[in-house]
Design a protein around this motif. Structure first.
Motif, PDB file in Angstrom:
ATOM      1  N   VAL A 181       0.858  -1.194   0.000  1.00 33.39           N
ATOM      2  CA  VAL A 181       0.000   0.000   0.000  1.00 33.39           C
ATOM      3  C   VAL A 181       0.887   1.234   0.000  1.00 33.39           C
ATOM      4  O   VAL A 181       1.826   1.341   0.804  1.00 33.39           O
ATOM      5  CB  VAL A 181      -0.943   0.005   1.217  1.00 33.39           C
ATOM      6  CG1 VAL A 181      -1.796   1.271   1.217  1.00 33.39           C
ATOM      7  CG2 VAL A 181      -1.841  -1.232   1.193  1.00 33.39           C
ATOM      8  N   TRP A 182       0.577   2.166  -0.890  1.00 34.72           N
ATOM      9  CA  TRP A 182       1.399   3.367  -1.088  1.00 34.72           C
ATOM     10  C   TRP A 182       0.554   4.615  -0.846  1.00 34.72           C
ATOM     11  O   TRP A 182      -0.640   4.635  -1.136  1.00 34.72           O
ATOM     12  CB  TRP A 182       1.937   3.427  -2.517  1.00 34.72           C
ATOM     13  CG  TRP A 182       2.676   2.201  -2.979  1.00 34.72           C
ATOM     14  CD1 TRP A 182       2.137   0.965  -3.229  1.00 34.72           C
ATOM     15  CD2 TRP A 182       4.077   2.092  -3.238  1.00 34.72           C
ATOM     16  NE1 TRP A 182       3.101   0.092  -3.644  1.00 34.72           N
ATOM     17  CE2 TRP A 182       4.319   0.756  -3.667  1.00 34.72           C
ATOM     18  CE3 TRP A 182       5.143   2.981  -3.173  1.00 34.72           C
ATOM     19  CZ2 TRP A 182       5.575   0.295  -4.014  1.00 34.72           C
ATOM     20  CZ3 TRP A 182       6.412   2.528  -3.515  1.00 34.72           C
ATOM     21  CH2 TRP A 182       6.626   1.206  -3.922  1.00 34.72           C
ATOM     22  N   ASN A 183       1.196   5.645  -0.318  1.00 35.12           N
ATOM     23  CA  ASN A 183       0.524   6.928  -0.153  1.00 35.12           C
ATOM     24  C   ASN A 183       0.450   7.623  -1.504  1.00 35.12           C
ATOM     25  O   ASN A 183       1.471   7.810  -2.169  1.00 35.12           O
ATOM     26  CB  ASN A 183       1.295   7.799   0.846  1.00 35.12           C
ATOM     27  CG  ASN A 183       0.606   9.116   1.116  1.00 35.12           C
ATOM     28  OD1 ASN A 183       0.665  10.034   0.309  1.00 35.12           O
ATOM     29  ND2 ASN A 183      -0.033   9.208   2.276  1.00 35.12           N
ATOM     30  N   MET A 237       3.606   2.453   2.433  1.00 39.77           N
ATOM     31  CA  MET A 237       3.320   2.525   3.867  1.00 39.77           C
ATOM     32  C   MET A 237       3.292   1.151   4.524  1.00 39.77           C
ATOM     33  O   MET A 237       3.546   1.029   5.720  1.00 39.77           O
ATOM     34  CB  MET A 237       1.978   3.230   4.097  1.00 39.77           C
ATOM     35  CG  MET A 237       1.920   4.655   3.531  1.00 39.77           C
ATOM     36  SD  MET A 237       0.319   5.440   3.821  1.00 39.77           S
ATOM     37  CE  MET A 237      -0.763   4.417   2.799  1.00 39.77           C
ATOM     38  N   GLN A 238       2.976   0.130   3.774  1.00 36.10           N
ATOM     39  CA  GLN A 238       2.954  -1.218   4.329  1.00 36.10           C
ATOM     40  C   GLN A 238       3.112  -2.229   3.209  1.00 36.10           C
ATOM     41  O   GLN A 238       2.844  -1.931   2.043  1.00 36.10           O
ATOM     42  CB  GLN A 238       1.658  -1.484   5.103  1.00 36.10           C
ATOM     43  CG  GLN A 238       0.397  -1.449   4.251  1.00 36.10           C
ATOM     44  CD  GLN A 238      -0.866  -1.652   5.066  1.00 36.10           C
ATOM     45  OE1 GLN A 238      -1.147  -0.878   5.976  1.00 36.10           O
ATOM     46  NE2 GLN A 238      -1.609  -2.700   4.746  1.00 36.10           N
ATOM     47  N   GLY A 239       3.579  -3.428   3.569  1.00 39.83           N
ATOM     48  CA  GLY A 239       3.774  -4.477   2.584  1.00 39.83           C
ATOM     49  C   GLY A 239       5.233  -4.658   2.207  1.00 39.83           C
ATOM     50  O   GLY A 239       6.155  -4.118   2.836  1.00 39.83           O
ATOM     51  N   TYR A 240       5.455  -5.399   1.159  1.00 40.78           N
ATOM     52  CA  TYR A 240       6.796  -5.789   0.734  1.00 40.78           C
ATOM     53  C   TYR A 240       7.701  -4.589   0.485  1.00 40.78           C
ATOM     54  O   TYR A 240       8.903  -4.624   0.794  1.00 40.78           O
ATOM     55  CB  TYR A 240       6.679  -6.643  -0.543  1.00 40.78           C
ATOM     56  CG  TYR A 240       8.003  -7.061  -1.134  1.00 40.78           C
ATOM     57  CD1 TYR A 240       8.703  -8.145  -0.606  1.00 40.78           C
ATOM     58  CD2 TYR A 240       8.554  -6.386  -2.224  1.00 40.78           C
ATOM     59  CE1 TYR A 240       9.922  -8.536  -1.143  1.00 40.78           C
ATOM     60  CE2 TYR A 240       9.773  -6.759  -2.765  1.00 40.78           C
ATOM     61  CZ  TYR A 240      10.454  -7.844  -2.218  1.00 40.78           C
ATOM     62  OH  TYR A 240      11.669  -8.223  -2.748  1.00 40.78           O
ATOM     63  N   TYR A 241       7.133  -3.518  -0.095  1.00 39.50           N
ATOM     64  CA  TYR A 241       7.960  -2.366  -0.471  1.00 39.50           C
ATOM     65  C   TYR A 241       7.953  -1.246   0.588  1.00 39.50           C
ATOM     66  O   TYR A 241       8.306  -0.113   0.287  1.00 39.50           O
ATOM     67  CB  TYR A 241       7.478  -1.782  -1.798  1.00 39.50           C
ATOM     68  CG  TYR A 241       7.866  -2.605  -2.997  1.00 39.50           C
ATOM     69  CD1 TYR A 241       9.198  -2.763  -3.360  1.00 39.50           C
ATOM     70  CD2 TYR A 241       6.893  -3.209  -3.788  1.00 39.50           C
ATOM     71  CE1 TYR A 241       9.555  -3.519  -4.469  1.00 39.50           C
ATOM     72  CE2 TYR A 241       7.238  -3.965  -4.894  1.00 39.50           C
ATOM     73  CZ  TYR A 241       8.573  -4.122  -5.241  1.00 39.50           C
ATOM     74  OH  TYR A 241       8.923  -4.872  -6.345  1.00 39.50           O
ATOM     75  N   THR A 242       7.577  -1.558   1.809  1.00 43.01           N
ATOM     76  CA  THR A 242       7.527  -0.528   2.860  1.00 43.01           C
ATOM     77  C   THR A 242       8.827   0.273   2.913  1.00 43.01           C
ATOM     78  O   THR A 242       9.922  -0.294   2.966  1.00 43.01           O
ATOM     79  CB  THR A 242       7.257  -1.162   4.234  1.00 43.01           C
ATOM     80  OG1 THR A 242       6.000  -1.822   4.206  1.00 43.01           O
ATOM     81  CG2 THR A 242       7.239  -0.099   5.339  1.00 43.01           C
ATOM     82  N   GLY A 243       8.670   1.602   2.877  1.00 43.59           N
ATOM     83  CA  GLY A 243       9.818   2.487   2.926  1.00 43.59           C
ATOM     84  C   GLY A 243      10.340   2.913   1.570  1.00 43.59           C
ATOM     85  O   GLY A 243      11.089   3.899   1.471  1.00 43.59           O
TER      86      GLY A 243
END
Length: 452
Positions: free
Chosen positions: A93-95, A102-108
């Protein structure tokens, strides 16, 4: 008192005004629902060979463009809430505003922001989005060009001379009163749409009965691209002036005919199609009326053509309006447009709108052939000439470009459809298909989808 006043208003005006406000309220409600349910318009697009993630916020008109690549992997995104998106590959999930996961595999991780592409993909051409969201959804494509010409003159946008000047002149004349160029354009187009409904009702009533008149105008009003009548576009202005010009030609009111023909040409250059019914009538009266009587009907529209060609010359572009390299357009034979459209379709690279343009063009061509004898000859000549003018210009990137929109100006064919609509099955099929496509294409238009 109010009831007495309403009874004095002609049935055609009551019908036209009622129909307009019903549809306007319907579109307002639809826009509110779309903004509430889908506040973010997300698109994974390829633009001139480059892939982008585009996000448009309907309530604020904020627009963002990101690169869809993360760690050399191209992601595909879908809406995930009021202010977030999700990639379908990992479910992260992306902003939507910052492009940060914001969350998940690609957090950050963050998507690369491409601000320079925002004005290309969402072209406001230097104008500000309208502050009222329910009006701003109509501020798309040609409407922006017209307001830009009205406020800044020709030359502010490359190739804006493609658009004849009368509508921008009208917007500019009203601008001092309302203080808002887009609102001025909307007011002018709204009044023109009401007048168009009224004139078509009267015209179809002359050709048939009240049921046919109502049905014909209703088909016209729910045609898949009739929503352009409710934005700052010239469709309503063009059709109203064409109907008035043809009425004046039939009545041999030559000064009025010349005036309305000139207006039609300065709204949209396809108004030159009116020369064909005019010449037909002049040939009919060649032995009974002196040529000096009908001279204004020739000179006035010829003068307006000259004015527009002079403006094109001043702008430094070719004087031939259909041949515009800056818009990837050139003159061709009508059948070339259809050949290129079929070629694009079978190449597997066509978008849904390419198929709709081809299907609508073929359908109206068949309708024109089969319904030729159901309309007066001068209206048939206008319809045929207009169709040919449309197909004389091919856009190299999209054959039959915008045909599904342009076809609404072939208004006599809606009477032919109304005749066929006496059959209940045909009526339901036309009404349901038109209305469903209207809803779909209108929402696409509001979310910056190219529909015409």
């Amino acid at each position: 008192m109010r009831m007495t006043f309403l009874l004095k208003v002609s049935p055609s005006w009551r019908f036209a005004i009622g129909l307009y406000f019903f549809l306007r309220c319907f579109y307002i409600l639809l826009a509110w629902v779309v903004m509430t349910v889908y506040p973010l318009a997300i698109a994974n697009v390829t633009f001139f060979g480059q892939s982008y993630l585009t996000i448009f916020e309907l309530r604020s008109s904020a627009r963002r463009v990101y690169s869809p690549y993360v760690e050399n992997v191209m992601l595909t995104f879908v809406p995930a809430g009021k202010d977030s998106i999700m990639d379908v590959q990992t479910g992260s999930v992306w902003n939507a505003e910052t492009g940060r996961a914001m969350q998940g595999y690609y957090t950050g991780k963050s998507l690369a922001k491409l601000d320079e592409q925002a004005d290309i993909i969402f072209p406001y051409h230097g104008l500000e989005p309208h502050p009222l969201p329910l009006l701003a959804v109509w501020q798309r494509f040609d409407a922006i060009w017209y307001v830009s010409i009205a406020e800044r003159g020709y030359g502010a946008i490359p190739n804006d001379i493609h658009f004849p000047p009368l509508y921008p002149w009208m917007i500019r004349a009203l601008l001092w009163l309302v203080g808002d160029g887009f609102l001025a354009g909307m007011l002018i187009s709204s009044l023109a749409t009401i007048l168009t409904f009224k004139l078509l009702y009267d015209l179809f009533l002359e050709w048939g009965d009240q049921a046919l008149a109502r049905r014909g105008v209703m088909y016209f009003a729910v045609f898949p691209t009739s929503f352009f009548l409710f934005s700052a576009y010239t469709e309503g202005l063009l059709i109203a002036t064409v109907v008035l010009a043809l009425r004046a030609i039939r009545n041999h009111s030559w000064l009025q005919a010349g005036f309305w023909m000139g207006c039609a040409i300065l709204f949209r250059l396809q108004g030159v199609a009116l020369f064909f019914p005019l010449l037909y009538h002049l040939w009919k009266i060649r032995k009974t009326e002196r040529w000096t009587f009908y001279l204004p009907a020739i000179l006035l529209p010829a003068l307006t053509v000259g004015v527009y060609l002079w403006l094109r010359q001043q702008a430094g572009v070719g004087v031939v309006p259909l041949d515009e390299s800056g818009l990837h357009a050139r003159i061709t034979f009508p059948w070339v447009n259809f050949i290129e459209a079929f070629r694009l379709l079978f190449s597997g690279k066509a978008a849904y709108i390419d198929g709709l343009n081809l299907l609508a063009s073929l359908s109206f061509l068949v309708l024109m052939v089969l319904g030729w004898k159901r309309m007066p000859l001068e209206y048939g000549l206008f319809t045929l000439a207009t169709f040919v003018i449309f197909t004389l210009r091919v856009v190299e990137t999209q054959p039959l470009n915008s045909m599904i929109r342009y076809l609404i100006t072939l208004f006599p064919l809606f009477y032919v459809l109304a005749k066929w609509g006496n059959n209940g099955i045909v009526h339901r099929m036309v009404a349901y298909i038109f209305f469903a496509l209207n809803l779909f294409l209108c929402v696409q238009f509001w979310t910056w989808g190219w529909v015409a």
